[in-house]
Design a protein around this motif. Structure first.
Motif, PDB file in Angstrom:
ATOM      1  N   ALA A 210       0.833  -1.208   0.000  1.00 10.08           N
ATOM      2  CA  ALA A 210       0.000   0.000   0.000  1.00 10.08           C
ATOM      3  C   ALA A 210       0.865   1.254   0.000  1.00 10.08           C
ATOM      4  CB  ALA A 210      -0.933  -0.012   1.205  1.00 10.08           C
ATOM      5  N   ALA A 211       1.948   1.242   0.781  1.00 12.40           N
ATOM      6  CA  ALA A 211       2.792   2.447   0.879  1.00 12.40           C
ATOM      7  C   ALA A 211       3.653   2.613  -0.369  1.00 12.40           C
ATOM      8  CB  ALA A 211       3.688   2.342   2.119  1.00 12.40           C
ATOM      9  N   ASP A 212       4.115   1.524  -0.910  1.00 10.39           N
ATOM     10  CA  ASP A 212       4.999   1.529  -2.086  1.00 10.39           C
ATOM     11  C   ASP A 212       6.082   2.613  -1.950  1.00 10.39           C
ATOM     12  OD1 ASP A 212       6.044   0.694  -4.471  1.00 10.39           O
ATOM     13  OD2 ASP A 212       4.549   1.691  -5.730  1.00 10.39           O
ATOM     14  N   LEU A 219       7.262  -3.290 -10.307  1.00  8.12           N
ATOM     15  CA  LEU A 219       8.320  -4.244 -10.700  1.00  8.12           C
ATOM     16  C   LEU A 219       8.076  -5.628 -10.123  1.00  8.12           C
ATOM     17  CD1 LEU A 219      11.425  -1.956  -9.995  1.00  8.12           C
ATOM     18  CD2 LEU A 219      10.367  -2.467 -12.220  1.00  8.12           C
ATOM     19  N   ALA A 220       7.202  -5.703  -9.129  1.00  6.55           N
ATOM     20  CA  ALA A 220       7.036  -6.965  -8.410  1.00  6.55           C
ATOM     21  C   ALA A 220       5.593  -7.465  -8.468  1.00  6.55           C
ATOM     22  CB  ALA A 220       7.470  -6.778  -6.952  1.00  6.55           C
ATOM     23  N   ARG A 221       4.863  -7.095  -9.511  1.00  8.31           N
ATOM     24  CA  ARG A 221       3.445  -7.493  -9.601  1.00  8.31           C
ATOM     25  C   ARG A 221       3.248  -9.001  -9.489  1.00  8.31           C
ATOM     26  NH1 ARG A 221       0.195  -5.056  -7.208  1.00  8.31           N
ATOM     27  NH2 ARG A 221       0.631  -2.870  -7.495  1.00  8.31           N
ATOM     28  N   PRO A 222       3.957  -9.829 -10.286  1.00  2.48           N
ATOM     29  CA  PRO A 222       3.704 -11.275 -10.198  1.00  2.48           C
ATOM     30  C   PRO A 222       4.004 -11.818  -8.802  1.00  2.48           C
ATOM     31  CG  PRO A 222       5.083 -10.756 -12.102  1.00  2.48           C
ATOM     32  CD  PRO A 222       4.972  -9.489 -11.298  1.00  2.48           C
ATOM     33  N   GLU A 223       5.051 -11.281  -8.161  1.00  2.00           N
ATOM     34  CA  GLU A 223       5.425 -11.773  -6.824  1.00  2.00           C
ATOM     35  C   GLU A 223       4.370 -11.348  -5.804  1.00  2.00           C
ATOM     36  OE1 GLU A 223       7.592 -10.194  -8.921  1.00  2.00           O
ATOM     37  OE2 GLU A 223       8.562 -12.079  -9.514  1.00  2.00           O
ATOM     38  N   ILE A 224       3.853 -10.135  -5.953  1.00  4.85           N
ATOM     39  CA  ILE A 224       2.802  -9.675  -5.037  1.00  4.85           C
ATOM     40  C   ILE A 224       1.564 -10.575  -5.188  1.00  4.85           C
ATOM     41  CG2 ILE A 224       1.177  -7.775  -4.597  1.00  4.85           C
ATOM     42  CD1 ILE A 224       3.529  -5.830  -5.256  1.00  4.85           C
ATOM     43  N   GLU A 225       1.195 -10.867  -6.430  1.00  5.27           N
ATOM     44  CA  GLU A 225       0.030 -11.736  -6.669  1.00  5.27           C
ATOM     45  C   GLU A 225       0.266 -13.123  -6.061  1.00  5.27           C
ATOM     46  OE1 GLU A 225      -2.720 -10.589  -7.697  1.00  5.27           O
ATOM     47  OE2 GLU A 225      -1.813  -8.641  -8.139  1.00  5.27           O
ATOM     48  N   ILE A 347       8.055 -13.414   1.719  1.00  5.63           N
ATOM     49  CA  ILE A 347       7.337 -12.153   1.934  1.00  5.63           C
ATOM     50  C   ILE A 347       8.212 -11.151   2.697  1.00  5.63           C
ATOM     51  CG2 ILE A 347       5.037 -13.138   1.662  1.00  5.63           C
ATOM     52  CD1 ILE A 347       4.570 -13.185   4.552  1.00  5.63           C
ATOM     53  N   ARG A 348       9.136 -11.641   3.512  1.00  3.50           N
ATOM     54  CA  ARG A 348      10.072 -10.709   4.176  1.00  3.50           C
ATOM     55  C   ARG A 348      10.989 -10.044   3.136  1.00  3.50           C
ATOM     56  NH1 ARG A 348      13.183 -13.722   8.857  1.00  3.50           N
ATOM     57  NH2 ARG A 348      14.000 -11.637   9.222  1.00  3.50           N
ATOM     58  N   PHE A 349      11.524 -10.849   2.214  1.00  2.00           N
ATOM     59  CA  PHE A 349      12.386 -10.259   1.173  1.00  2.00           C
ATOM     60  C   PHE A 349      11.579  -9.294   0.304  1.00  2.00           C
ATOM     61  CE2 PHE A 349      15.330 -14.215   1.232  1.00  2.00           C
ATOM     62  CZ  PHE A 349      16.264 -13.578   2.022  1.00  2.00           C
ATOM     63  N   LEU A 350      10.339  -9.691  -0.035  1.00  2.00           N
ATOM     64  CA  LEU A 350       9.510  -8.833  -0.898  1.00  2.00           C
ATOM     65  C   LEU A 350       9.175  -7.525  -0.184  1.00  2.00           C
ATOM     66  CD1 LEU A 350       7.877  -8.384  -3.475  1.00  2.00           C
ATOM     67  CD2 LEU A 350       6.061  -9.832  -2.541  1.00  2.00           C
ATOM     68  N   THR A 351       8.853  -7.630   1.089  1.00  2.00           N
ATOM     69  CA  THR A 351       8.545  -6.429   1.875  1.00  2.00           C
ATOM     70  C   THR A 351       9.744  -5.479   1.880  1.00  2.00           C
ATOM     71  OG1 THR A 351       7.089  -7.748   3.283  1.00  2.00           O
ATOM     72  CG2 THR A 351       7.798  -5.617   4.165  1.00  2.00           C
ATOM     73  N   ASP A 352      10.937  -6.054   2.058  1.00  2.00           N
ATOM     74  CA  ASP A 352      12.141  -5.212   2.106  1.00  2.00           C
ATOM     75  C   ASP A 352      12.436  -4.606   0.737  1.00  2.00           C
ATOM     76  OD1 ASP A 352      14.182  -4.076   3.666  1.00  2.00           O
ATOM     77  OD2 ASP A 352      15.642  -5.530   2.917  1.00  2.00           O
ATOM     78  N   PHE A 353      12.193  -5.370  -0.314  1.00  2.00           N
ATOM     79  CA  PHE A 353      12.371  -4.806  -1.667  1.00  2.00           C
ATOM     80  C   PHE A 353      11.452  -3.598  -1.849  1.00  2.00           C
ATOM     81  CE2 PHE A 353      10.900  -4.649  -6.120  1.00  2.00           C
ATOM     82  CZ  PHE A 353      12.104  -4.322  -6.719  1.00  2.00           C
ATOM     83  N   LEU A 354      10.181  -3.775  -1.456  1.00  2.00           N
ATOM     84  CA  LEU A 354       9.208  -2.686  -1.648  1.00  2.00           C
ATOM     85  C   LEU A 354       9.545  -1.473  -0.777  1.00  2.00           C
ATOM     86  CD1 LEU A 354       5.932  -4.828  -1.758  1.00  2.00           C
ATOM     87  CD2 LEU A 354       7.078  -3.718  -3.692  1.00  2.00           C
ATOM     88  N   ALA A 355      10.117  -1.737   0.397  1.00  2.00           N
ATOM     89  CA  ALA A 355      10.437  -0.633   1.322  1.00  2.00           C
ATOM     90  C   ALA A 355      11.730   0.088   0.936  1.00  2.00           C
ATOM     91  CB  ALA A 355      10.545  -1.178   2.740  1.00  2.00           C
ATOM     92  N   GLY A 356      12.483  -0.478  -0.025  1.00  2.00           N
ATOM     93  CA  GLY A 356      13.709   0.196  -0.443  1.00  2.00           C
ATOM     94  C   GLY A 356      14.977  -0.398   0.158  1.00  2.00           C
ATOM     95  N   ASP A 357      14.956  -1.684   0.500  1.00  2.00           N
ATOM     96  CA  ASP A 357      16.155  -2.392   0.998  1.00  2.00           C
ATOM     97  C   ASP A 357      16.676  -1.783   2.306  1.00  2.00           C
ATOM     98  OD1 ASP A 357      16.067  -3.882  -1.434  1.00  2.00           O
ATOM     99  OD2 ASP A 357      17.276  -2.336  -2.416  1.00  2.00           O
ATOM    100  N   THR A 358      15.853  -1.798   3.315  1.00  2.00           N
ATOM    101  CA  THR A 358      16.256  -1.181   4.584  1.00  2.00           C
ATOM    102  C   THR A 358      16.721  -2.194   5.621  1.00  2.00           C
ATOM    103  OG1 THR A 358      14.043  -1.276   5.549  1.00  2.00           O
ATOM    104  CG2 THR A 358      14.575   0.679   4.249  1.00  2.00           C
ATOM    105  N   TYR A 359      16.519  -3.468   5.406  1.00  2.00           N
ATOM    106  CA  TYR A 359      16.798  -4.468   6.447  1.00  2.00           C
ATOM    107  C   TYR A 359      17.963  -5.385   6.057  1.00  2.00           C
ATOM    108  CZ  TYR A 359      15.717  -7.998  10.066  1.00  2.00           C
ATOM    109  OH  TYR A 359      15.781  -8.873  11.135  1.00  2.00           O
TER     110      TYR A 359
END
Ligand code: ADP
Ligand code: GN1
Ligand code: MG
Length: 398
Positions: A210-212, A219-225, A347-359
């Motif tokens: 949601a925040a994107d 860039l990650a539509r298929p992975e999000i689905e 989902i942890r890696f995907l979340t971090d990708f979407l957040a801008g690689d913060t973790y």
């Protein structure tokens, strides 16, 4: 944002023979060169700890995603002795003092259990105290450091090279759980609360979508689905009424040292996340990291599959040590746990990708998305083999 400020959070080699490891930055007499670059001030930090002898050199080692790890060599009575210096990532571990108290309790308990065994000193991690008697030090910038004795004649692997390695790793992690089953009260401190609470990880992903924040969702539509379609599995282990135990919680294969001569899983390392958890979190992460020979960030997804003989070796290795205490419910969920923890990690890696690689540490753009893709490919492979995996588990007597 600082790395690790939220988890919305690279295989490794253990210390190598001295000649290869410490070729850089040393004078021929073994003293560190004054010009040797030491941006982390590791030489000064090492002096704070009770290490006899003279420092010969220190350099980064390991491929962990979280802490910074260095291998240091001291000459003591003319002989080289290796130590592992680590900076604890306090953006991620919010209370490093409580974390170190956990590790002191766990390592003392394990050391007492293995003391009588041949080679007992290599079978659990040993913290080196600082001159003030504590097992950590804080540097001028407020960063937390600790030192372990190095586990010698053993190394870690980022991916299994043989089914025997998978067996040995699983046996060692099962034994680790078994030896900690009678850790005296109080309950260990939760170094990262809800670490394996998959529904909360899923919620974090939904928020990141949601925040994107980094503008990467397209860039990650298929992975999000892929992730959204599997939401229903997230709560299965939490709803299964399984017993709480002392668990490692980060049982990727490079967190166990395998003996160079015998291949035995001689020492479990990386104890930052040892805390109360489910036994299946540990087995699940073994399936995630020890059933596939491809790297966690492999881009050729045709190489990413669950190899059934590796899964069988894991089950046999784990049950050879943990089988005595696992309940029937835990045993029934072994294969599922592999799928769930791989999903959670994806989902942890995907979340971090979407957040801008913060973790997680990243070494190239898109690495967290590549890591997500390997996890999701592995899930597809598990889904295709899940029935056979369950049948195999049922067929093995502990
Ligand atoms: P991270 O939390 O960053 O993953 P680890 O504690 O797993 O850090 O250490 C990173 C690597 O350093 C390990 O994979 C291992 O190769 C090496 N290592 C860590 N502790 C020791 C030790 N006591 N003896 C030998 N090698 C070690
Ligand atoms: C991190 O520290 P390391 O690299 O062993 C992470 C694990 C993940 C793993 C994925 C504290 O482990 O939870 O499963 O990366 N550790 C933490 O490779 O978040
Ligand atoms: Mg590690």
């Amino acid at each position: 944002m600082q790395r690790g400020a939220s988890e919305t959070p690279s295989g490794s080699t253990g210390p190598q023979p001295l000649g290869r490891r410490l070729s850089l930055g040393l004078k021929t007499n073994g003293e560190p060169c004054q010009s040797m670059s030491d941006p982390n001030n590791t030489t000064a930090i090492l002096r704070l700890f009770q290490i006899p002898g003279d420092l010969a050199g220190v350099e980064p080692c390991g491929n962990g995603h979280i802490n910074d790890t260095f291998c240091a060599v001291f000459y003591e009575a003319g002989l080289p002795v290796r130590y592992i210096l680590q900076r604890i990532n306090s953006d991620i571990f919010k209370d490093p003092v409580a974390l170190m108290q956990n590790i002191e309790r766990v390592t003392s308990h394990l050391a007492a259990k293995v003391a009588a065994e041949p080679d007992g000193a290599r079978r659990s991690l040993t913290l080196v105290p600082a001159h003030d008697g504590r097992v950590w030090r804080v540097d001028a910038e407020g960063r937390f450091w600790r030192v372990y004795r190095s586990i010698e004649n053993a190394r870690s692997y980022d991916a299994p090279e043989s089914t025997e390695q998978a067996f040995q790793a699983a046996r060692a992690f099962g034994r680790f759980q078994q030896m900690l089953a009678d850790l005296p009260a109080p309950r260990l401190y939760d170094t990262i609360p809800d670490f394996h609470h998959t529904p909360k990880r899923f919620l974090a992903l939904e928020r990141a979508i949601a925040a994107d924040a980094a503008g990467r969702a397209t860039l990650a539509r298929p992975e999000i689905e892929f992730a959204l379609a599997r939401k229903s599995i997230a709560s299965v282990l939490l709803d299964a009424g399984l017993p709480e135990r002392v668990t490692h919680n980060d049982t990727k294969i490079n967190n166990v040292m395998l003996d160079n001569a015998t291949g035995e899983g001689v020492c479990v390392i990386d104890l930052d996340t040892v805390m109360p958890g489910l036994a299946l979190y540990d087995f699940g992460d073994m399936v995630r990291t020890s059933t596939c020979r491809a790297a966690e960030d492999e881009r050729d997804l045709s190489r990413v599959n669950l190899e059934f003989p590796f899964f069988e070796a894991l089950v046999r290795g784990y049950l050879s040590s943990a089988g005595a205490f696992l309940t029937p419910q835990e045993k029934q969920h072994l294969a599922f746990a592999g799928k769930l923890i791989t999903f959670e990690q994806g989902i942890r890696f995907l979340t971090d990708f979407l957040a801008g690689d913060t973790y997680y540490k990243v070494h190239r753009p898109g690495q967290n998305l590549d890591r997500t893709r390997t996890q999701f490919k592995l899930i597809q492979s598990i889904e295709m083999q899940e029935e056979a995996m369950n049948r195999l588990v049922e067929s093995i007597e502990p």
